[in-house]
Design an enzyme around this catalytic site. Structure first.
Site, mmCIF file in Angstrom:
data_model
loop_
_atom_site.group_PDB
_atom_site.id
_atom_site.type_symbol
_atom_site.label_atom_id
_atom_site.label_comp_id
_atom_site.label_asym_id
_atom_site.label_seq_id
_atom_site.Cartn_x
_atom_site.Cartn_y
_atom_site.Cartn_z
ATOM 1 N N GLN A 15 0.851 -1.196 0.000
ATOM 2 C CA GLN A 15 0.000 0.000 0.000
ATOM 3 C C GLN A 15 0.882 1.240 0.000
ATOM 4 O OE1 GLN A 15 -3.558 0.189 2.579
ATOM 5 N NE2 GLN A 15 -2.657 2.010 3.484
ATOM 6 N N ASP A 16 0.489 2.223 -0.783
ATOM 7 C CA ASP A 16 1.154 3.522 -0.790
ATOM 8 C C ASP A 16 0.190 4.549 -0.230
ATOM 9 O OD1 ASP A 16 3.643 2.818 -2.000
ATOM 10 O OD2 ASP A 16 2.639 2.710 -3.938
ATOM 11 N N ASN A 17 0.673 5.353 0.710
ATOM 12 C CA ASN A 17 -0.132 6.426 1.299
ATOM 13 C C ASN A 17 0.501 7.765 0.952
ATOM 14 O OD1 ASN A 17 -1.714 4.468 2.559
ATOM 15 N ND2 ASN A 17 -0.515 4.515 4.423
ATOM 16 N N ARG A 28 1.978 14.799 13.098
ATOM 17 C CA ARG A 28 1.224 13.565 12.910
ATOM 18 C C ARG A 28 1.925 12.461 13.712
ATOM 19 N NH1 ARG A 28 -2.828 16.262 11.033
ATOM 20 N NH2 ARG A 28 -2.638 17.035 8.924
ATOM 21 N N HIS A 31 2.160 6.911 15.500
ATOM 22 C CA HIS A 31 1.202 5.897 15.057
ATOM 23 C C HIS A 31 1.855 4.544 14.800
ATOM 24 C CE1 HIS A 31 -0.924 9.589 13.141
ATOM 25 N NE2 HIS A 31 -1.301 9.455 14.385
ATOM 26 N N LYS A 41 7.090 0.610 7.352
ATOM 27 C CA LYS A 41 6.838 1.796 6.533
ATOM 28 C C LYS A 41 8.147 2.329 5.978
ATOM 29 C CE LYS A 41 2.933 3.275 9.381
ATOM 30 N NZ LYS A 41 2.454 4.300 10.317
ATOM 31 N N HIS A 88 5.560 5.723 14.711
ATOM 32 C CA HIS A 88 6.031 6.680 13.703
ATOM 33 C C HIS A 88 5.297 8.004 13.822
ATOM 34 C CE1 HIS A 88 5.586 8.439 9.555
ATOM 35 N NE2 HIS A 88 6.877 8.519 9.782
ATOM 36 N N TYR A 101 4.405 7.388 1.821
ATOM 37 C CA TYR A 101 5.009 6.254 2.513
ATOM 38 C C TYR A 101 4.408 4.944 2.048
ATOM 39 C CZ TYR A 101 1.187 7.273 5.838
ATOM 40 O OH TYR A 101 -0.024 7.547 6.420
ATOM 41 N N ASP A 112 -5.399 0.019 14.670
ATOM 42 C CA ASP A 112 -4.793 1.345 14.728
ATOM 43 C C ASP A 112 -4.422 1.695 16.168
ATOM 44 O OD1 ASP A 112 -4.007 3.759 13.529
ATOM 45 O OD2 ASP A 112 -5.905 4.714 14.058
ATOM 46 N N LYS A 139 -7.422 13.036 17.233
ATOM 47 C CA LYS A 139 -6.910 11.712 17.608
ATOM 48 C C LYS A 139 -5.522 11.814 18.247
ATOM 49 C CE LYS A 139 -4.878 8.017 14.963
ATOM 50 N NZ LYS A 139 -4.816 7.294 13.716
ATOM 51 N N ASP A 140 -4.637 12.611 17.651
ATOM 52 C CA ASP A 140 -3.268 12.709 18.162
ATOM 53 C C ASP A 140 -3.187 13.480 19.476
ATOM 54 O OD1 ASP A 140 -2.317 11.195 16.086
ATOM 55 O OD2 ASP A 140 -1.723 12.910 14.869
#
Length: 164
Positions: A15-17, A28, A31, A41, A88, A101, A112, A139-140
């Site tokens: 997967q690419d984000n 950010r 996580h 990652k 991260h 990433y 998560d 969330k953070d």
């Protein structure tokens, strides 16, 4: 031998984000995804500049709670590999940063997790001007401290490698 294996990156990315953070000093993290959906990652900044961080959260690791960080920018082209068992995060150092990433597993919301970005037990030296409060997601802003986290990640014998 594939290029990632030559660099001791023993995973396949599936997967690419891509993320965009508009204001400078957007933070950010920190996580991770828990087993069985942990993610390796490979992070790079494709526009702007960020300070990227990995924190060792592997239970029993001699470097548990320690961190490494590096400036990644479109200009320097550097990348940071974050193995499974590390949290991260990053802070943008200028406006309009884009981060790309690669991940070794797809996003799994039920796996998560996170740790507070400003946990004093970790002591990350985020490069922000004195008195600057980072831009955080809701969330953070409410992640638990490391002391309140029961890590599901076992120590695998790999040391926290210094950045070259």
């Amino acid at each position: 031998m594939p290029a990632f294996e030559k660099l001791s990156i023993p995973c396949t990315f599936v997967q690419d984000n891509h993320s965009l953070s508009v204001p400078a000093f957007t933070l950010r993290g920190l996580h991770f995804q828990t087993p069985p959906r942990g993610q390796d990652k490979l992070v790079r900044c494709v526009r702007g500049a960020i300070f990227d961080v990995a924190v060792d959260i592997r239970k029993g690791s001699p470097t548990y709670g320690q961190w490494v960080g590096a400036e990644l920018s479109a200009e320097n082209g550097h990348q940071l590999f974050i193995p499974i068992g590390f949290a991260h995060g990053f802070v943008t150092l200028e406006d309009n940063c884009e981060v790309s990433y690669k991940c070794s597993d797809t996003y799994a919301p039920e796996n998560d997790g996170g740790i507070r970005w400003d946990d004093p037990a970790i002591g990350i030296d985020w490069p922000m001007p004195a008195g600057t409060a980072p831009e955080l997601s809701p969330k953070d802003a409410v992640q638990p401290l490391l002391a309140d986290f029961d890590s599901p990640f076992p120590y695998d014998g790999r040391p926290l490698a210094p950045l070259a």
